[in-house]
Enzyme design. Structure first.
Site, mmCIF file in Angstrom:
data_model
loop_
_atom_site.group_PDB
_atom_site.id
_atom_site.type_symbol
_atom_site.label_atom_id
_atom_site.label_comp_id
_atom_site.label_asym_id
_atom_site.label_seq_id
_atom_site.Cartn_x
_atom_site.Cartn_y
_atom_site.Cartn_z
ATOM 1 N N LYS A 13 0.834 -1.212 0.000
ATOM 2 C CA LYS A 13 0.000 0.000 0.000
ATOM 3 C C LYS A 13 0.869 1.262 0.000
ATOM 4 C CE LYS A 13 -2.279 -0.879 3.841
ATOM 5 N NZ LYS A 13 -1.684 -2.168 4.248
ATOM 6 N N ARG A 88 -9.540 0.764 9.164
ATOM 7 C CA ARG A 88 -9.091 -0.598 9.440
ATOM 8 C C ARG A 88 -10.157 -1.411 10.166
ATOM 9 N NH1 ARG A 88 -3.268 0.563 9.394
ATOM 10 N NH2 ARG A 88 -2.006 -1.287 9.664
HETATM 11 P P1 AMP Z 1 0.794 0.740 9.380
HETATM 12 O O1 AMP Z 1 1.974 1.636 9.191
HETATM 13 O O2 AMP Z 1 -0.388 1.136 8.559
HETATM 14 O O3 AMP Z 1 1.142 -0.730 9.198
HETATM 15 O O4 AMP Z 1 0.330 0.908 10.905
HETATM 16 C C1 AMP Z 1 1.192 0.595 11.973
HETATM 17 C C2 AMP Z 1 0.390 0.415 13.258
HETATM 18 O O5 AMP Z 1 -0.294 1.638 13.569
HETATM 19 C C3 AMP Z 1 -0.705 -0.636 13.210
HETATM 20 O O6 AMP Z 1 -0.199 -1.938 13.477
HETATM 21 C C4 AMP Z 1 -1.640 -0.140 14.297
HETATM 22 O O7 AMP Z 1 -1.125 -0.427 15.591
HETATM 23 C C5 AMP Z 1 -1.578 1.354 14.113
HETATM 24 N N1 AMP Z 1 -2.592 1.860 13.142
HETATM 25 C C6 AMP Z 1 -2.367 2.457 11.952
HETATM 26 N N2 AMP Z 1 -3.517 2.789 11.346
HETATM 27 C C7 AMP Z 1 -4.513 2.370 12.169
HETATM 28 C C8 AMP Z 1 -5.931 2.405 12.099
HETATM 29 N N3 AMP Z 1 -6.569 2.923 11.037
HETATM 30 N N4 AMP Z 1 -6.631 1.874 13.137
HETATM 31 C C9 AMP Z 1 -6.008 1.362 14.210
HETATM 32 N N5 AMP Z 1 -4.681 1.266 14.344
HETATM 33 C C10 AMP Z 1 -3.924 1.777 13.329
#
Ligand code: AMP
Length: 193
Positions: A13, A88
């Site tokens: 992504k 999410r």
């Molecule tokens: P990412 O960089 O998108 O993989 O996000 C890293 C971490 O941030 C995830 O594992 C969650 O702990 C938190 N996070 C990011 N976006 C969300 C979201 N929309 N809802 C809840 N937690 C989030």
């Protein structure tokens, strides 16, 4: 355009979002990046999110919904944006729909990167090695153990969003197992630009 990029962690992504930013001239809004900045800056949100992120669990809906509500009101996002990592959960998607309706704006498409989940652990190990080789810090949650929790969170809490957006006539699935360039091309095709 207002676009959501959906797909499990490691699906690509972030990589595709950067390319969309260049092509469409709209910002990438990554809740993961925003939360990591909050953690580094030691803000109250960062302090609340840190332990959850370190173990691969989701941060509470109201926290990320609040972050996005503020962010989409900023001038650079008024003409459109690419959401990477949000929503999410179905509750986040519903809150987001309400937010857009209130602003009198609407979503254009939800692009889902479909990937073989077995391949994801290998990808994440590779991503960590590549970051290390470039001398960049490796994400703390990019290790196989935490990654498994992130994938579980995806399967139980995020995967139901596909159905949600099918029901809203918004879902545009794309094969995410092809090369980066081929995936970019497939996204261009489903968006029609
Ligand atoms: P990412 O960089 O998108 O993989 O996000 C890293 C971490 O941030 C995830 O594992 C969650 O702990 C938190 N996070 C990011 N976006 C969300 C979201 N929309 N809802 C809840 N937690 C989030």
């Amino acid at each position: 355009m207002r676009i959501i990029l959906l797909g499990p962690p490691g699906a690509g992504k972030g990589t595709q979002a950067v390319r969309l930013v260049e092509r469409l001239g709209i910002p990438q809004l990554s809740t993961g990046d925003m939360l990591r900045s909050a953690v580094s800056a030691g803000t109250p949100i960062g302090l609340q999110a840190k332990a959850l992120m370190d173990r691969g669990d989701l941060v509470p809906d109201e926290v990320v919904v609040g972050i996005i509500a503020d962010r989409i009101r900023e001038p650079d996002a008024v003409g459109g944006f690419i959401l990477d990592g949000f929503p999410r959960t179905v509750a986040q998607a519903e809150a987001f729909d309400a937010m857009l309706a209130k602003n009198g704006s609407k979503l254009d498409a939800v692009v889902e990167l479909k990937v073989d989940q077995e391949a994801l652990v290998d990808r994440i190990v590779k991503r960590a090695k590549e970051a290390e080789a470039r001398g960049e810090p490796v994400r703390k949650d990019d290790n196989p153990e935490v990654f498994k929790t992130r994938l579980d969170a995806y399967r139980t809490q995020t995967a139901p969003l596909s159905e949600y957006y099918v029901a809203h006539g918004m879902l545009r699935p794309v094969d995410g197992m092809r090369s980066v360039d081929e995936v970019t091309e497939a996204i261009r095709n489903v968006l029609g630009r």
